[in-house]
Design an enzyme around this catalytic site. Sequence first.
Site, PDB file in Angstrom:
ATOM      1  CG  HIS A  12      -5.428  -2.386  -0.458  1.00 52.99           C
ATOM      2  ND1 HIS A  12      -4.962  -1.643  -1.520  1.00 52.99           N
ATOM      3  CD2 HIS A  12      -4.853  -1.843   0.648  1.00 52.99           C
ATOM      4  CE1 HIS A  12      -4.168  -0.683  -1.082  1.00 52.99           C
ATOM      5  NE2 HIS A  12      -4.069  -0.799   0.237  1.00 52.99           N
ATOM      6  CB  SER A  34      -0.977  -0.038   1.169  1.00 51.26           C
ATOM      7  OG  SER A  34      -1.992   0.916   1.018  1.00 51.26           O
ATOM      8  CG  ASP A  93      -6.324  -1.487  -4.498  1.00 53.45           C
ATOM      9  OD1 ASP A  93      -6.857  -0.667  -3.712  1.00 53.45           O
ATOM     10  OD2 ASP A  93      -5.296  -2.125  -4.226  1.00 53.45           O
TER      11      ASP A  93
END
Length: 419
Positions: A363, A200, A296
């Site tokens: 994610h 991330s 995502d």
Amino acid sequence: MKKILWSLTLFGVILILPVNGVMEFDKMERFTDFNGTNVSQTEKDVNSKAKVTMVGLTLIKNAGLRGAVCLDGSPAGYHFHPGSGSGAKNWLVHVEGGEWCGDIRSCVHSKKTRHGSSKYMEKQIPFTGILSDKASENPDFYNWNRVKVRYCDGGSFMGDNENKDAQLQFRGKRIWTALIVDLLWSGMEYAKQALLSGCSAGGLAAIFRCDEFKNRLLHSTRVKCLSDAGFFVDFADVSGDRSLRNLYTDVIEFQSITTQLPNECLKVYNPTLCFFAQYLIVPIKAPLFILNAAYDSWQIQESLTPKSADPSGSWSDCRSNIAKCNASQIKFFQGFRTRMVKLLGDFTEQRKNGVFLNSCFSHCQTERQETWLSKNSPAIKNKRIAVAVGDWFFERGGAKHIDCAYPCDKTCRNEVVER
């Protein structure tokens, strides 16, 4: 734009269900805290038949003098598990995901959490997925020296400033420098092989710091980088606004990051665009692997269909469960995927690079064992993520894997936060 706290990786109790299955849960609120693997989980919470390895927190020595401090001024930290055997001289440095903050309110909030202060960080965390020390769970990197870098600067390790009035430190650059120096002193200087990875906001940091990481090591060292869920795309939300672009502008201005951005990018684009991976990846000299879900879940929920762009709530069910989207909503998401694939075009043409773009609503897929490598983990043409990354790093075969569009992939795992 309303000033809000944006979070970048999933936090809470995670339910794993097939992406095409039927799910019932309360409508989700905007994320206010997060972590890709939820580092606060205990040993018994980790879904593994083997006993999980818990690794202690190390605070950077003399952090105050070196400026290697979190938002609140506390020492930054990391977790280190030494390598052994054939992996004793190999290093994996993995950067945790975290919050971006672009105003006093959001940064002050962050500094009262583990993503802005080491005072709130767990003393021990489980090493799973790409950090696992089990050959069956992590066949290519299990016996390497493995480091998880804690994220506590609010700016993907790019800032080098402070706000005295709010008692905030934006010292991501100094954290990064101190960390690397300490790891070099610990033996990484003589590494035979090294992989910088991140999830991330940490995945974006891995892109920013990729060539610098390579340049810190010996010319003979095989050095590569992996960005997991760090390919945030500059794309209009359902109202036509650029939510993520607005956020990046706030972060860059509030933390005075402009001077830290790549000069090569700034010669062509404005500072805000130079915070997007799509404008950064092609010039990178070190081999780079982009791992991302084409749908995502963070980007869908927080930058494509944020509640500020959906006052009527017409996207509420869809943004929480892609299986509940209607035809026009799916068409919008397909446009997002098409844009992502196109942006990766020039990147994938470079032989040294790799990509794994699956059609999942997810994610961060490296840190959790269920998505990294298990009998039910996501795959493209029967190749699972851990195998694809390993094949790319060791140059054992093809390294370009792009899935067909949703809903063709039946191996996807849907990650849903239950609040």
